[in-house]
Design an enzyme around this catalytic site. Structure first.
Site: not given
Ligand code: KIV
Length: 255
Positions: A44-45, A114, A181
């Site tokens: 979701d990044s 998460e 993280e």
């Molecule tokens: O959303 C993402 O890209 C992530 C990574 C930072 C592990 O959760």
């Protein structure tokens, strides 16, 4: 040969480091897959690529739309898709519905979500029992940015212990791997030694079983990167230079 969850667990046992990167479209996914990346995460990044300020606004529809494009580019890597904010926290039924849609509509092999103990444990156990592989994510969890900011987590003894217990509880609930993280490398090492599933670190030192970077950070494409992200090239500069050259040639009647 295609990467499976079983293979990733063998990689931990063999101490073969696991390479993880994020993808958001077909072309990026194809390049990563051709390079032999083990696990491709539609994280979701990707919110950053879509112009959102953080990961909270991105929807399940957007994740599925991009994951379908990624799927078309991935032949070997294991593909995992993030469940976005508020598409799994409400109830087990909501999580089951969202994760089921991701697997059915995108062809991904697993979802990532998460959080840990106690909030997510029952949900994860139910997903796993329903045949949905789950990757966990503890430490800095960006969907909780309004509570924890983007700071390193686990700084006090109590917080450190809570993250360790979360990771152990996640393994018991059935996750096949855990993202760690932005935690201290010593804590990442302790978790990595205490669980039998692979840990994938980001800003968590070099003692994890694998490492993940957000690909737009690695490529220098993001507007700003977190302090722990290593930038390997500067695509913003390269793209600007190419576009400027093209514009100049067009304007001078040379193109
Ligand atoms: O959303 C993402 O890209 C992530 C990574 C930072 C592990 O959760």
């Amino acid at each position: 040969m295609a990467i499976t969850i079983k293979k990733l667990i063998q990689y931990k046992q063999q101490q073969r480091p696991i390479v993880v990167l994020t993808a958001w479209d077909y072309l990026i996914a194809q390049l990563l897959d051709d390079s032999g990346v083990d696990l491709i995460l539609v994280g979701d990044s990707m919110a950053g690529v879509l112009g959102y300020q953080n990961t909270l606004p991105i929807s399940l529809e957007e994740m599925i739309h991009h994951a379908k494009a990624v799927r078309r580019g991935v032949k070997q890597a294991l593909m995992v898709v993030d469940l976005p904010f508020m598409t799994y926290q409400e109830s087990v039924a909501q999580a089951m519905h969202s994760a089921g849609r991701v697997l059915k509509e995108t062809g991904a092999q697993a979802v990532k979500l998460e959080g840990g103990y106690p909030a997510m444990i029952n949900t994860i156990a139910c997903l796993v029992q329903a045949g949905i592989p789950v990757m966990g994510h503890v430490g800095l969890t960006p969907q909780s940015v309004n509570q924890m900011g983007l700071r390193q987590q686990g700084k006090t003894e109590a917080a450190r212990n809570r993250i360790l217990q979360e990771a152990i509880a996640l393994e018991k609930a059935g996750v096949f791997s855990i993202v760690l993280e932005h935690i201290h490398p010593d804590l990442a090492l302790e978790i990595t030694q205490k669980v039998s599933i692979p840990t994938i670190g980001i800003g968590a030192g070099s003692h994890c079983d694998g490492q993940v970077l957000v690909t737009s950070d690695l490529l220098g494409l993001s507007e700003k990167q977190p302090p722990f992200a290593k930038v390997y090239t500067n695509l913003r500069e390269a793209i600007t230079q190419a576009v400027d050259e093209f514009s100049q040639e067009v304007r001078e009647g040379k193109f």
